[in-house]
Write a protein that holds these residues in place. Structure first.
Motif, PDB file in Angstrom:
ATOM      1  N   LEU A  33     -13.511  51.432   9.087  1.00  0.00           N
ATOM      2  CA  LEU A  33     -13.808  52.532   8.175  1.00  0.00           C
ATOM      3  C   LEU A  33     -13.726  53.890   8.864  1.00  0.00           C
ATOM      4  N   GLU A  34     -14.007  53.932  10.174  1.00  0.00           N
ATOM      5  CA  GLU A  34     -13.993  55.213  10.888  1.00  0.00           C
ATOM      6  C   GLU A  34     -12.616  55.879  10.844  1.00  0.00           C
ATOM      7  N   ARG A  35     -11.550  55.081  10.700  1.00  0.00           N
ATOM      8  CA  ARG A  35     -10.200  55.644  10.688  1.00  0.00           C
ATOM      9  C   ARG A  35      -9.958  56.534   9.461  1.00  0.00           C
ATOM     10  N   PHE A  36     -10.791  56.379   8.436  1.00  0.00           N
ATOM     11  CA  PHE A  36     -10.615  57.159   7.204  1.00  0.00           C
ATOM     12  C   PHE A  36     -11.534  58.376   7.134  1.00  0.00           C
ATOM     13  N   GLU A  37     -12.302  58.628   8.206  1.00  0.00           N
ATOM     14  CA  GLU A  37     -13.163  59.809   8.198  1.00  0.00           C
ATOM     15  C   GLU A  37     -12.317  61.080   8.079  1.00  0.00           C
ATOM     16  N   GLY A  38     -12.734  61.973   7.149  1.00  0.00           N
ATOM     17  CA  GLY A  38     -11.993  63.210   6.894  1.00  0.00           C
ATOM     18  C   GLY A  38     -10.835  63.034   5.934  1.00  0.00           C
ATOM     19  N   LYS A  39     -10.619  61.830   5.470  1.00  0.00           N
ATOM     20  CA  LYS A  39      -9.506  61.567   4.560  1.00  0.00           C
ATOM     21  C   LYS A  39     -10.035  61.227   3.165  1.00  0.00           C
ATOM     22  N   THR A  40      -9.104  61.258   2.212  1.00  0.00           N
ATOM     23  CA  THR A  40      -9.465  60.974   0.836  1.00  0.00           C
ATOM     24  C   THR A  40      -9.464  59.468   0.587  1.00  0.00           C
ATOM     25  N   VAL A  41     -10.568  58.990   0.038  1.00  0.00           N
ATOM     26  CA  VAL A  41     -10.682  57.604  -0.396  1.00  0.00           C
ATOM     27  C   VAL A  41     -11.132  57.640  -1.861  1.00  0.00           C
ATOM     28  N   TYR A  42     -11.321  56.488  -2.459  1.00  0.00           N
ATOM     29  CA  TYR A  42     -11.626  56.444  -3.889  1.00  0.00           C
ATOM     30  C   TYR A  42     -12.910  55.652  -4.117  1.00  0.00           C
ATOM     31  N   LEU A  43     -13.856  56.312  -4.821  1.00  0.00           N
ATOM     32  CA  LEU A  43     -15.158  55.713  -5.098  1.00  0.00           C
ATOM     33  C   LEU A  43     -15.123  55.074  -6.485  1.00  0.00           C
ATOM     34  N   ARG A  44     -15.463  53.775  -6.530  1.00  0.00           N
ATOM     35  CA  ARG A  44     -15.469  53.049  -7.782  1.00  0.00           C
ATOM     36  C   ARG A  44     -16.914  52.754  -8.189  1.00  0.00           C
TER      37      ARG A  44
END
Length: 397
Positions: free
Chosen positions: A22-33
């Motif tokens: 999960l740390e690789r996505f820090e600062g990036k856009t993800v999607y909350l469901r």
């Protein structure tokens, strides 16, 4: 980690932590469901699930990975790294060695018994729990390596595998992997080293087995009954024992026993010196039974020695041992009973040993034996002064 060759002037060790999926996505856009809807958010901090809503700019923590969707697949977490930087006094070649639990070995033995003949096959099982490893040269070491640091002793390995120098790409020719041989080794301060004859490749999560040693063994089948001496009635079965003696040292390992091509048991064996006996105890034999009767009696006597006296208490056990053999062949048996104390005497069919008493005979086929013996324990009381009886003075009247 150990560096040999040139003199080490200093060593700097740095540790970097691994990166989670999960740390690789820090600062990036993800999607909350949630609530059946999906909206884009920015992952601020993976450790506590902190996200920022891209529309409102507000922050929210405690979001789990199961609530998130990603535009690319999650990659496996990467482990931490340790980096060493050495300052050396010269530029001559250096050798680096290190301890790892990913690579290990253990002996494995197959004992085959048929009639009066016995054969022991020994194998060295090399295990690689890490990535594929190409080995130029190697040696295996048998023995205990203890690290005595801190509050307790840590046994590094009952049997340890060690690689010599840095591994280099050496792949055995096709069909010739079996040409790798374990050569007889040398002893040093209780550790035994065996060299492998050539390079080989160990795939990850694999076990590579090689013939190991060339022992000649002697094996004797024994029916055994061993216990501490007691004065109570008992009955049961005798134990199946294979008494083995090897012509060479055997490092500790697992040993399987086959009799007439059938597996009859197995056990872990400790390191055995050449010529040392070991009893392989493989369970009870239903065809060999015993009944033991014991009758006790006790008496005390007072003995005088000059001006002191002692009380001697004799406790005697009359033992009758009956053994039965249901097999169609005679069976050699041993009965061993451990005796405590120094003031013990033995009479009858049993023989006194350093540990207690023993019976060693052969049970006839489809027959029985009865043996009797008497064990006397003597308890000696504390010395007591003898008070002399006063002399009677005649009455002058």
């Amino acid at each position: 980690l150990h560096l040999s060759g040139p003199k080490v002037l200093s060593r700097l060790q740095t540790v970097s932590s691994g990166q989670g999926a999960l740390e690789r996505f820090e600062g990036k856009t993800v999607y909350l469901r949630e609530d059946g809807k999906v909206r884009p958010v920015r992952l601020i901090r993976a450790s506590d699930g902190l996200v920022q809503d891209l529309k409102t700019g507000r922050y929210r923590s405690g979001v789990s990975v199961g609530q998130l969707e990603f535009s690319t697949p999650l990659e496996p977490s990467s482990g931490g790294k340790v980096r060493y930087r050495y300052a050396l006094d010269s530029s001559k070649p250096a050798n680096v060695s290190y301890i790892t639990r990913a690579l290990s070995w253990s002996p494995r033995y197959e004992l085959s018994v048929s009639g009066a003949d016995a054969r022991l096959e020994a194998f060295a099982d090399l295990r690689n729990g890490g990535e594929t490893l190409k080995v130029d040269s190697s040696e295996i070491i048998a023995g205990q390596v203890q690290l005595n640091f801190g509050g307790g002793n840590q046994n590094l390995a009952q049997d340890m595998a060690q690689l010599e120098s840095a591994p280099r790409a050496v792949t055995p020719s096709a069909g010739k992997t079996s040409a790798v041989q374990v050569r007889s080794g040398s002893e040093g301060q209780g550790l035994y080293t065996y060299k492998l004859s050539q390079g080989y490749t160990l795939p990850g999560a694999s076990t590579f087995s090689l013939p190991f040693l060339n022992p000649k063994v002697k094996v004797k089948r024994v029916a055994r009954l061993e216990s501490y001496f007691g004065g109570e009635f008992s009955k049961g079965k005798l134990e199946r024992v294979y008494r083995m003696n090897s012509s060479v040292l055997l490092p500790a390992g697992n040993l399987f026993v086959r009799d007439a091509e059938r597996v009859v048991g197995g056990q872990n064996i400790p390191t055995l010196a050449a010529g040392e006996d070991i009893d392989l105890r493989l369970g009870s034999d239903p065809d060999l039974s015993y009944v033991r009767y014991a009758k006790s009696s006790s008496e005390s006597k007072v003995k005088k020695f000059g001006k002191v006296q002692r009380t001697y208490t004799y406790t005697t056990f009359q033992v009758t041992l009956q053994l039965q053999n249901a097999k169609a062949r005679p069976v050699y048996f041993e009965v061993l009973e451990r005796l405590g104390g120094q003031n013990v005497t033995l009479e009858g069919d049993a023989k006194r040993t350093a540990q207690g008493l023993s019976l060693r005979e052969t049970l006839p086929a489809k027959g029985s034996l009865e043996r009797k013996y008497k064990v006397t324990f003597t308890e000696i009381g504390e010395p007591i002064d003898v008070v002399p009886t006063p002399k009677q003075i005649p009455d002058p009247k």
